[in-house]
Write a protein that holds these residues in place. Structure first.
Motif, PDB file in Angstrom:
ATOM      1  N   GLY A 234      36.864 -33.059 -69.557  1.00 32.28           N
ATOM      2  CA  GLY A 234      38.204 -33.381 -69.595  1.00 32.28           C
ATOM      3  C   GLY A 234      37.568 -35.046 -69.611  1.00 32.28           C
ATOM      4  O   GLY A 234      36.210 -35.476 -69.533  1.00 32.28           O
ATOM      5  N   ASP A 235      38.199 -36.189 -70.175  1.00 26.53           N
ATOM      6  CA  ASP A 235      38.100 -37.234 -70.146  1.00 26.53           C
ATOM      7  C   ASP A 235      37.895 -37.917 -68.797  1.00 26.53           C
ATOM      8  O   ASP A 235      38.905 -37.862 -68.000  1.00 26.53           O
ATOM      9  CB  ASP A 235      39.133 -38.317 -70.823  1.00 26.53           C
ATOM     10  N   PHE A 236      35.919 -38.317 -68.065  1.00 31.98           N
ATOM     11  CA  PHE A 236      36.077 -39.009 -67.109  1.00 31.98           C
ATOM     12  C   PHE A 236      37.242 -40.625 -67.205  1.00 31.98           C
ATOM     13  O   PHE A 236      36.795 -41.517 -68.248  1.00 31.98           O
ATOM     14  CB  PHE A 236      34.870 -39.842 -66.875  1.00 31.98           C
ATOM     15  N   VAL A 237      37.461 -40.642 -66.190  1.00 27.75           N
ATOM     16  CA  VAL A 237      38.093 -42.317 -65.714  1.00 27.75           C
ATOM     17  C   VAL A 237      37.310 -42.514 -64.227  1.00 27.75           C
ATOM     18  O   VAL A 237      37.597 -41.594 -63.577  1.00 27.75           O
ATOM     19  CB  VAL A 237      40.237 -42.076 -65.512  1.00 27.75           C
ATOM     20  N   LYS A 238      37.253 -43.619 -63.467  1.00 31.87           N
ATOM     21  CA  LYS A 238      36.831 -44.800 -62.325  1.00 31.87           C
ATOM     22  C   LYS A 238      37.930 -45.102 -62.180  1.00 31.87           C
ATOM     23  O   LYS A 238      38.460 -46.136 -63.321  1.00 31.87           O
ATOM     24  CB  LYS A 238      35.532 -45.200 -62.682  1.00 31.87           C
ATOM     25  N   TYR A 239      38.861 -44.458 -61.710  1.00 32.16           N
ATOM     26  CA  TYR A 239      40.372 -45.707 -61.018  1.00 32.16           C
ATOM     27  C   TYR A 239      39.702 -46.659 -59.787  1.00 32.16           C
ATOM     28  O   TYR A 239      40.095 -47.866 -60.435  1.00 32.16           O
ATOM     29  CB  TYR A 239      40.965 -44.488 -59.705  1.00 32.16           C
ATOM     30  N   ILE A 240      38.562 -46.469 -58.246  1.00 37.43           N
ATOM     31  CA  ILE A 240      38.721 -47.394 -57.876  1.00 37.43           C
ATOM     32  C   ILE A 240      37.094 -47.345 -57.800  1.00 37.43           C
ATOM     33  O   ILE A 240      36.506 -46.129 -57.849  1.00 37.43           O
ATOM     34  CB  ILE A 240      38.638 -47.151 -56.784  1.00 37.43           C
ATOM     35  N   ASN A 241      35.713 -48.426 -57.987  1.00 39.49           N
ATOM     36  CA  ASN A 241      34.378 -48.289 -57.543  1.00 39.49           C
ATOM     37  C   ASN A 241      34.371 -48.575 -56.569  1.00 39.49           C
ATOM     38  O   ASN A 241      35.110 -48.517 -55.382  1.00 39.49           O
ATOM     39  CB  ASN A 241      33.669 -50.044 -58.530  1.00 39.49           C
ATOM     40  N   ASN A 242      32.380 -48.397 -55.981  1.00 42.95           N
ATOM     41  CA  ASN A 242      32.187 -48.087 -54.800  1.00 42.95           C
ATOM     42  C   ASN A 242      32.719 -49.840 -54.409  1.00 42.95           C
ATOM     43  O   ASN A 242      32.612 -49.846 -52.556  1.00 42.95           O
ATOM     44  CB  ASN A 242      30.719 -47.570 -54.892  1.00 42.95           C
ATOM     45  N   ASP A 243      32.274 -50.404 -55.097  1.00 44.61           N
ATOM     46  CA  ASP A 243      32.053 -52.042 -54.710  1.00 44.61           C
ATOM     47  C   ASP A 243      33.951 -52.454 -53.988  1.00 44.61           C
ATOM     48  O   ASP A 243      34.308 -53.562 -54.130  1.00 44.61           O
ATOM     49  CB  ASP A 243      31.746 -52.848 -55.791  1.00 44.61           C
ATOM     50  N   GLY A 244      35.280 -51.461 -54.350  1.00 44.40           N
ATOM     51  CA  GLY A 244      36.610 -51.888 -53.981  1.00 44.40           C
ATOM     52  C   GLY A 244      36.666 -52.452 -54.883  1.00 44.40           C
ATOM     53  O   GLY A 244      38.178 -52.126 -54.939  1.00 44.40           O
ATOM     54  N   ASP A 245      36.555 -53.015 -56.375  1.00 46.89           N
ATOM     55  CA  ASP A 245      36.838 -53.265 -57.653  1.00 46.89           C
ATOM     56  C   ASP A 245      37.326 -51.691 -57.891  1.00 46.89           C
ATOM     57  O   ASP A 245      37.565 -51.138 -58.247  1.00 46.89           O
ATOM     58  CB  ASP A 245      36.168 -53.610 -59.032  1.00 46.89           C
ATOM     59  N   ILE A 246      39.191 -52.181 -58.395  1.00 45.90           N
ATOM     60  CA  ILE A 246      40.592 -51.466 -58.460  1.00 45.90           C
ATOM     61  C   ILE A 246      39.722 -51.993 -60.653  1.00 45.90           C
ATOM     62  O   ILE A 246      40.446 -52.318 -60.857  1.00 45.90           O
ATOM     63  CB  ILE A 246      41.265 -51.848 -58.765  1.00 45.90           C
ATOM     64  N   CYS A 247      39.620 -50.496 -61.207  1.00 44.99           N
ATOM     65  CA  CYS A 247      39.467 -50.256 -63.153  1.00 44.99           C
ATOM     66  C   CYS A 247      39.908 -50.632 -63.840  1.00 44.99           C
ATOM     67  O   CYS A 247      39.652 -49.960 -65.165  1.00 44.99           O
ATOM     68  CB  CYS A 247      38.500 -49.342 -63.330  1.00 44.99           C
ATOM     69  N   GLU A 248      41.997 -49.794 -62.797  1.00 43.76           N
ATOM     70  CA  GLU A 248      42.475 -48.827 -64.182  1.00 43.76           C
ATOM     71  C   GLU A 248      44.153 -49.593 -63.136  1.00 43.76           C
ATOM     72  O   GLU A 248      43.709 -50.112 -62.302  1.00 43.76           O
ATOM     73  CB  GLU A 248      42.498 -47.423 -64.137  1.00 43.76           C
ATOM     74  N   ASP A 249      44.638 -49.028 -63.670  1.00 50.99           N
ATOM     75  CA  ASP A 249      46.493 -49.765 -63.844  1.00 50.99           C
ATOM     76  C   ASP A 249      46.667 -48.029 -64.245  1.00 50.99           C
ATOM     77  O   ASP A 249      46.449 -47.520 -64.852  1.00 50.99           O
ATOM     78  CB  ASP A 249      46.817 -50.729 -64.137  1.00 50.99           C
ATOM     79  N   GLY A 250      48.790 -48.464 -63.792  1.00 51.20           N
ATOM     80  CA  GLY A 250      48.773 -46.683 -64.148  1.00 51.20           C
ATOM     81  C   GLY A 250      48.987 -46.304 -63.191  1.00 51.20           C
ATOM     82  O   GLY A 250      49.003 -46.233 -61.809  1.00 51.20           O
ATOM     83  N   ASP A 251      49.773 -45.168 -62.934  1.00 49.58           N
ATOM     84  CA  ASP A 251      50.889 -44.167 -62.168  1.00 49.58           C
ATOM     85  C   ASP A 251      49.622 -43.247 -61.369  1.00 49.58           C
ATOM     86  O   ASP A 251      49.702 -43.342 -59.519  1.00 49.58           O
ATOM     87  CB  ASP A 251      51.908 -43.025 -62.425  1.00 49.58           C
ATOM     88  N   ILE A 252      48.713 -43.066 -61.967  1.00 50.17           N
ATOM     89  CA  ILE A 252      47.059 -41.972 -61.158  1.00 50.17           C
ATOM     90  C   ILE A 252      46.353 -43.201 -60.515  1.00 50.17           C
ATOM     91  O   ILE A 252      46.093 -42.957 -59.768  1.00 50.17           O
ATOM     92  CB  ILE A 252      46.217 -41.415 -62.311  1.00 50.17           C
TER      93      ILE A 252
END
Length: 340
Positions: A234-252
Motif C-alpha cells: 500500500g501507499d506509505f503515509v506519515k501521519y505524525i513525525n517523531n518530533d511531534g509534528d502533524i503531517c496530514e489531515d483527515g479522519d485517519i
C-alpha cells in the motif's frame, strides 16, 4: 488417509478414473485428516479480563502456517501443478540461489524477556533497498523455511552512518535492534488496548482502528543485527513525525492524533507513541518519546529517534482534540487561538 483428488495433465479436475481417458500421467493426493479440536490460539499483547482458554497448541510470536477449510479436509490448496518440462527439470542439479541464514530471536511481551535459543531461517534478500529511513534501509525478502515461507518480509539493516550515531549514545546495533522491537511491541500493545476500550465501551462511531504486525530481531551469520517484519502493501503515509509534528489531515490522521493522545494518558504522561506511519490502518516503525531521556542507570531510553519532552511539548502544542478524542473520553486539550 483419504484420496480426494485425481488429476490428469490438464489439472486437478477429475473425481473418478473414467474422466481420464487415454491416461498418460495422473496424480493422486492423499491427505491425512487433522486431529479434531486442535486449536491455534495467539496470546494478546495485554492482560485480558477474561480467563485464558486452555489450548492444545499455542502459537507464540512466530508466524504459523495459515489454515483454510474445504468440503473434504482442512486445506483448500492443491499440489503445485507441474508441466512435463518442470518434471524433467527436477532431474538436474539445480543451482542454489544466494540466501542468508538469520538467527531469529523472539521477544516474549508477557514475560518481558528475550528468547535465549534462536530459530534459524533462510531468507532470499533483494540486493537493493526499496525504502531508506533515517537509521535503517528496508529490503524485501522471502523464505523457504517452514513457518516463514508464505509471507513477504522486510529485512531492515543499519547503514554505516546509522551505526556511528547509535554508538555515540553508548548503544550497539544489538541493543538498538532489541529496543526497536520492544518499542514496536509497546505500540502494538497500546493499539490493542485502544481497540479493547472501543469494544468494551461500545464506541461504534469510532470505526476502524490501527494495528501493528509482528516484528523480530535477527542476527546473520556475518554477525550483523537486523529486524524482520511482515511486508505491508500500500501507499506509505506519515501521519505524525517523531518530533511531534502533524503531517496530514483527515479522519485517519485525526485517529492517529487520538491514538498518540491515548498513549500519553495511558502512560500517565511518562511517554507518547509518535512517528505514526504506515499504509492505511497498518502501522510500522513507531518511535516513542519519553518524558525523561535517560533512565535510572543513565542509559538512553528507547531508540535514537526519542526526542523526549521536546517532541511531547511540540505535539500538544499543535494537537487539537477531535471527535475521536472525545469518543475515547480523553482529557481535552484547550483549543488554540491565533494569539497562542
Amino acid at each position: 488417509m483419504v484420496c480426494d483428488i485425481l488429476a490428469g495433465e490438464r489439472g486437478p479436475s477429475c473425481k473418478n478414473m473414467n474422466q481420464i481417458p487415454d491416461i498418460k500421467v495422473f496424480y493422486l493426493r492423499f491427505v491425512k485428516p487433522e486431529a479434531p479440536n486442535e486449536i491455534d490460539e495467539e496470546t494478546d499483547d495485554h492482560e485480558s479480563t477474561q480467563p485464558p482458554k486452555r489450548a492444545k497448541r499455542r502459537a507464540m510470536s512466530f508466524p504459523s502456517p495459515k489454515k483454510s477449510s474445504s468440503k473434504h479436509n482442512n486445506s483448500s490448496k492443491y499440489p503445485k501443478s507441474l508441466s512435463v518440462k518442470d518434471m524433467l527439470h527436477l532431474g538436474k542439479a539445480l543451482p542454489k540461489k544466494e540466501s542468508t541464514i538469520i538467527s531469529i530471536f523472539q521477544f516474549n511481551f508477557k514475560h518481558m524477556r528475550w528468547s535465549s535459543v534462536p530459530i534459524k531461517a533462510e531468507f532470499m534478500i533483494e540486493e537493493l533497498p526499496f525504502a531508506t529511513g533515517g537509521f535503517r534501509e528496508a529490503l524485501k525478502a522471502t523464505s523457504i523455511t517452514a513457518g516463514f515461507e508464505e509471507t513477504t518480509w522486510v529485512v531492515k539493516k543499519y547503514p554505516t552512518t546509522a551505526v556511528d550515531v547509535i554508538r555515540e549514545t553508548n548503544e550497539t546495533e544489538q541493543t538498538h535492534a532489541q529496543k526497536s522491537v520492544q518499542m514496536h511491541y509497546l505500540a502494538k500493545n497500546f493499539a490493542s488496548q485502544l481497540n479493547e476500550k472501543i469494544v468494551k465501551d461500545g464506541i461504534t462511531d469510532f470505526g476502524e482502528t490501527f494495528s501493528y504486525k509482528k516484528v523480530f530481531m535477527g542476527k546473520t551469520d556475518d554477525g550483523e543485527y537486523v529486524t524482520i517484519e511482515e511486508y505491508i502493501d500500500g501507499d506509505f503515509v506519515k501521519y505524525i513525525n517523531n518530533d511531534g509534528d502533524i503531517c496530514e489531515d483527515g479522519d485517519i490522521c485525526d485517529k492517529a492524533q487520538a491514538f498518540a493522545h491515548f498513549t500519553y494518558e495511558k502512560s500517565e504522561g511518562k511517554l507518547i507513541v509518535l512517528d505514526i506511519q504506515g499504509a492505511g490502518y497498518n502501522l510500522y516503525d513507531p518511535e516513542i518519546a519519553s518524558l525523561h531521556l535517560l533512565g535510572d542507570e543513565g542509559n538512553y531510553m528507547f531508540c535514537t529517534g526519542n526526542l523526549s519532552e521536546t517532541a511531547i511539548t511540540s505535539f500538544f502544542g499543535i494537537h487539537e482534540c477531535n471527535k475521536f478524542c472525545r469518543l475515547l473520553c480523553l482529557k481535552l486539550r484547550p483549543k488554540k487561538t491565533n494569539a497562542q
